[in-house]
Design a protein around this motif. Structure first.
Motif, PDB file in Angstrom:
ATOM      1  N   LEU A  98      44.079  36.916  48.766  1.00  0.00           N
ATOM      2  CA  LEU A  98      43.692  37.204  47.384  1.00  0.00           C
ATOM      3  C   LEU A  98      44.711  36.638  46.400  1.00  0.00           C
ATOM      4  O   LEU A  98      44.334  36.092  45.351  1.00  0.00           O
ATOM      5  CB  LEU A  98      43.540  38.713  47.178  1.00  0.00           C
ATOM      6  CG  LEU A  98      43.018  39.155  45.811  1.00  0.00           C
ATOM      7  CD1 LEU A  98      41.663  38.524  45.519  1.00  0.00           C
ATOM      8  CD2 LEU A  98      42.925  40.665  45.723  1.00  0.00           C
ATOM      9  N   SER A  99      45.984  36.740  46.734  1.00  0.00           N
ATOM     10  CA  SER A  99      47.009  36.180  45.855  1.00  0.00           C
ATOM     11  C   SER A  99      46.845  34.669  45.733  1.00  0.00           C
ATOM     12  O   SER A  99      46.973  34.108  44.634  1.00  0.00           O
ATOM     13  CB  SER A  99      48.408  36.526  46.373  1.00  0.00           C
ATOM     14  OG  SER A  99      48.699  35.832  47.576  1.00  0.00           O
ATOM     15  N   GLN A 100      46.528  34.015  46.856  1.00  0.00           N
ATOM     16  CA  GLN A 100      46.332  32.569  46.826  1.00  0.00           C
ATOM     17  C   GLN A 100      45.079  32.194  46.038  1.00  0.00           C
ATOM     18  O   GLN A 100      45.040  31.160  45.365  1.00  0.00           O
ATOM     19  CB  GLN A 100      46.229  32.024  48.258  1.00  0.00           C
ATOM     20  CG  GLN A 100      47.507  32.198  49.076  1.00  0.00           C
ATOM     21  CD  GLN A 100      48.721  31.611  48.380  1.00  0.00           C
ATOM     22  OE1 GLN A 100      48.791  30.417  48.131  1.00  0.00           O
ATOM     23  NE2 GLN A 100      49.688  32.466  48.046  1.00  0.00           N
ATOM     24  N   PHE A 101      44.066  33.051  46.104  1.00  0.00           N
ATOM     25  CA  PHE A 101      42.838  32.803  45.343  1.00  0.00           C
ATOM     26  C   PHE A 101      43.108  32.885  43.841  1.00  0.00           C
ATOM     27  O   PHE A 101      42.654  32.038  43.064  1.00  0.00           O
ATOM     28  CB  PHE A 101      41.770  33.812  45.752  1.00  0.00           C
ATOM     29  CG  PHE A 101      40.471  33.673  45.009  1.00  0.00           C
ATOM     30  CD1 PHE A 101      39.720  32.507  45.098  1.00  0.00           C
ATOM     31  CD2 PHE A 101      39.999  34.702  44.211  1.00  0.00           C
ATOM     32  CE1 PHE A 101      38.524  32.361  44.409  1.00  0.00           C
ATOM     33  CE2 PHE A 101      38.805  34.578  43.520  1.00  0.00           C
ATOM     34  CZ  PHE A 101      38.063  33.399  43.619  1.00  0.00           C
ATOM     35  N   ILE A 102      43.874  33.904  43.410  1.00  0.00           N
ATOM     36  CA  ILE A 102      44.195  34.045  41.989  1.00  0.00           C
ATOM     37  C   ILE A 102      45.078  32.888  41.530  1.00  0.00           C
ATOM     38  O   ILE A 102      44.895  32.354  40.418  1.00  0.00           O
ATOM     39  CB  ILE A 102      44.883  35.407  41.725  1.00  0.00           C
ATOM     40  CG1 ILE A 102      43.904  36.556  41.996  1.00  0.00           C
ATOM     41  CG2 ILE A 102      45.377  35.482  40.279  1.00  0.00           C
ATOM     42  CD1 ILE A 102      44.509  37.939  41.849  1.00  0.00           C
ATOM     43  N   ILE A 103      46.022  32.482  42.368  1.00  0.00           N
ATOM     44  CA  ILE A 103      46.871  31.330  42.038  1.00  0.00           C
ATOM     45  C   ILE A 103      46.022  30.070  41.918  1.00  0.00           C
ATOM     46  O   ILE A 103      46.211  29.257  40.998  1.00  0.00           O
ATOM     47  CB  ILE A 103      47.974  31.153  43.111  1.00  0.00           C
ATOM     48  CG1 ILE A 103      48.990  32.296  43.007  1.00  0.00           C
ATOM     49  CG2 ILE A 103      48.678  29.803  42.949  1.00  0.00           C
ATOM     50  CD1 ILE A 103      49.994  32.332  44.132  1.00  0.00           C
ATOM     51  N   TRP A 104      45.057  29.904  42.817  1.00  0.00           N
ATOM     52  CA  TRP A 104      44.158  28.744  42.762  1.00  0.00           C
ATOM     53  C   TRP A 104      43.349  28.745  41.472  1.00  0.00           C
ATOM     54  O   TRP A 104      43.204  27.714  40.807  1.00  0.00           O
ATOM     55  CB  TRP A 104      43.240  28.762  43.981  1.00  0.00           C
ATOM     56  CG  TRP A 104      42.223  27.657  43.992  1.00  0.00           C
ATOM     57  CD1 TRP A 104      42.445  26.334  44.245  1.00  0.00           C
ATOM     58  CD2 TRP A 104      40.821  27.778  43.731  1.00  0.00           C
ATOM     59  NE1 TRP A 104      41.259  25.624  44.166  1.00  0.00           N
ATOM     60  CE2 TRP A 104      40.249  26.492  43.847  1.00  0.00           C
ATOM     61  CE3 TRP A 104      39.990  28.861  43.431  1.00  0.00           C
ATOM     62  CZ2 TRP A 104      38.892  26.258  43.656  1.00  0.00           C
ATOM     63  CZ3 TRP A 104      38.638  28.625  43.231  1.00  0.00           C
ATOM     64  CH2 TRP A 104      38.095  27.344  43.349  1.00  0.00           C
TER      65      TRP A 104
END
Length: 279
Positions: free
Chosen positions: A48-54
């Motif tokens: 989820l953190s990587q999705f928000i960063i993306w």
């Protein structure tokens, strides 16, 4: 509520409880990385953190806009439950006079009277096809989302150090603007939902005041990213209400329906009066 509806609500409640329990298992002081081994961190928080960063990268490395887009996507996914909530609330409001009439039949608070009251209310809900717990589902789901987002922001350095407008996303809003906006739109959500109720009660009015105040003061200790999520989420809710369950349109239609019924009664009395005068 039928057994099938209760089972759905019960299963969803278990799912929410399971998510909350899992969230407590992570080490809140340990950063989330691709090397995290904890199930919650590795399979929930890190992706989820990587999705928000993306999403943030798509928005020109603007982490505030990334969180706003994430909030929008969450609310889009919750639209079916939100509409079900609105439908359930509307039905409950229309049934309120009948519910109050049932309560008047059982003024005593002894066990037998309360059992009869609950049984008669349940029969009314089943007859009218009302799920009295449906209104809780979107709110119930917001709690694990808030917990997840809080951990993602607090334990992802890139997000924690991100900036948006005047705030550091990992720190409370120094000017309390986002907490104030979150409280304001929480109030508007409650106000618009209750406006169509033909019978206003004191508990709704108390909630209309206490909920925004609670969110405002709680937000003092939260990262600005959480206040931003809360504000955007409630803003979207207000928009959904105005589009799909506009209280002003409902009130206008109700007034027109009442006026039509009164006109029919007037015409009927007039016709009866003419019939009597001919005899």
């Amino acid at each position: 509520m039928s057994n099938k509806q209760f089972n759905k609500f019960f299963k969803l409640s278990l799912l929410v409880s399971f998510i909350v329990l899992l969230s407590a298992c992570g080490n809140i002081n340990e950063p989330i990385t691709s090397q995290s081994t904890n199930f919650w961190d590795q399979f929930i928080l890190f992706p989820l953190s990587q999705f928000i960063i993306w999403l943030s990268h798509l928005m020109g490395n603007n982490f505030g806009l990334g969180i706003i887009i994430f909030t929008l996507l969450v609310r889009i996914l919750l639209i079916p439950l939100t509409l079900m909530q609105m439908k359930s609330q509307s039905k409950m409001m229309e049934l309120q006079p009948e519910i109050d009439a049932i309560k008047e039949k059982y003024p005593n608070k002894d066990r037998h009277s309360m059992e009869l009251l609950q049984a008669e209310q349940q029969a009314l809900f089943e007859k009218k096809g009302v799920n009295q717990y449906a209104g809780c589902l979107p709110t119930l789901l917001q709690f694990p989302i808030m917990i997840i987002l809080y951990q993602v922001i607090s334990r992802t350095e890139l997000l924690r150090q991100g900036h948006f407008l005047w705030v550091d996303l990992g720190q409370p809003d120094p000017y309390f603007i986002f907490p104030l906006l979150a409280a304001l739109f929480t109030f508007l959500t409650t106000y618009l939902n209750s406006k169509t109720n033909p019978q206003q009660n004191i508990s709704v009015k108390i909630m209309m005041v206490t909920m925004p105040l609670m969110i405002f003061f709680i937000s003092f200790a939260f990262p600005s990213a959480i206040s931003l999520y809360w504000f955007i989420s409630n803003l979207i809710t207000v928009i959904i209400i105005l589009i799909f369950n506009n209280p002003y349109k409902i009130i206008k239609e109700r007034q027109e329906r009442i006026a039509q019924e009164k006109e029919k009664e007037r015409q009927l009395r007039k016709a009866l009066k003419k019939a009597k005068s001919r005899k």
